[in-house]
Design an enzyme around this catalytic site. Sequence first.
Site, PDB file in Angstrom:
ATOM      1  N   ASP A 160       0.832  -1.200   0.000  1.00 56.36           N
ATOM      2  CA  ASP A 160       0.000   0.000   0.000  1.00 56.36           C
ATOM      3  C   ASP A 160       0.869   1.254   0.000  1.00 56.36           C
ATOM      4  OD1 ASP A 160      -2.668   1.455   0.539  1.00 56.36           O
ATOM      5  OD2 ASP A 160      -1.451   2.063   2.260  1.00 56.36           O
TER       6      ASP A 160
ATOM      7  N   GLU B  25      -1.408  -5.041  -4.520  1.00 55.41           N
ATOM      8  CA  GLU B  25      -0.516  -4.382  -3.558  1.00 55.41           C
ATOM      9  C   GLU B  25       0.578  -5.333  -3.079  1.00 55.41           C
ATOM     10  OE1 GLU B  25      -3.447  -0.989  -1.618  1.00 55.41           O
ATOM     11  OE2 GLU B  25      -3.313  -2.948  -0.643  1.00 55.41           O
TER      12      GLU B  25
END
Length: 241
Positions: free
Chosen positions: A53, A124
């Site tokens: 992230d 991610e």
Amino acid sequence: MSESLPPPPSLKRCVEKLGLPTESVNWDLLDQALVHASASGDRNNEQLEFFGDSVLRLAAAEFLMEHYPQATVGELTRVRSQLVSDQMLAEIAENIGIEQFLQTSSAAAGDRAARPRRLADAVEAILAVLYLSRGHLQLVRPWLDPHLATSAQQLMENPAMRNPKTALQELTQKHYRTLPDYRTEEISTQHGDPQRFRADVRLGDRWLGSGVGASRKDAEKAAASQGYRALLASITTETQH
């Protein structure tokens, strides 16, 4: 599975399908990135997703500053928030076919509502692998940039990104013959912290969105941007039924 050993055929096919670079990729981490928490409680992609992230946000920020040097900080922030959203990541996952390689339990695979988040997490996690394989963005950017480019251009050309308050006003006038109403207040901060404001935008009694900024103007722009997207989605849904 040692990093120095050749990858298993299934993982090699995955790399070729996803268009990932084969040189210097940590195969063990990549294998872990494709394991959803529902498939293994001990070794899954949750920590990689957490790290990815941050990698995504950094890579998206670098991309936007390089390609849109004249954009304001507000514009860059609004566009980046869209580029790193679950919706955008799920679209990337769909385009490159991640799901066929993702290990999940049968129960999780049947949860259609959680599918976008599951796909976004996988993207991610892969970004984390690309970063950790080299310790920088050298593998990340060449893989991610093409996925960002088209979406970033569309978002930058969207009137709600350039002037969200005007875009929202035009939308409400066209469909509801009225204007949005903003309610803005200063947020309490700790001593020494910069001043912050929060704005809520409504259409009559209907709440449309909220935003936070360093000034009243920035907060209202952020609220208008969220309100525009929500109202446009609502109008689109209504016209389809």
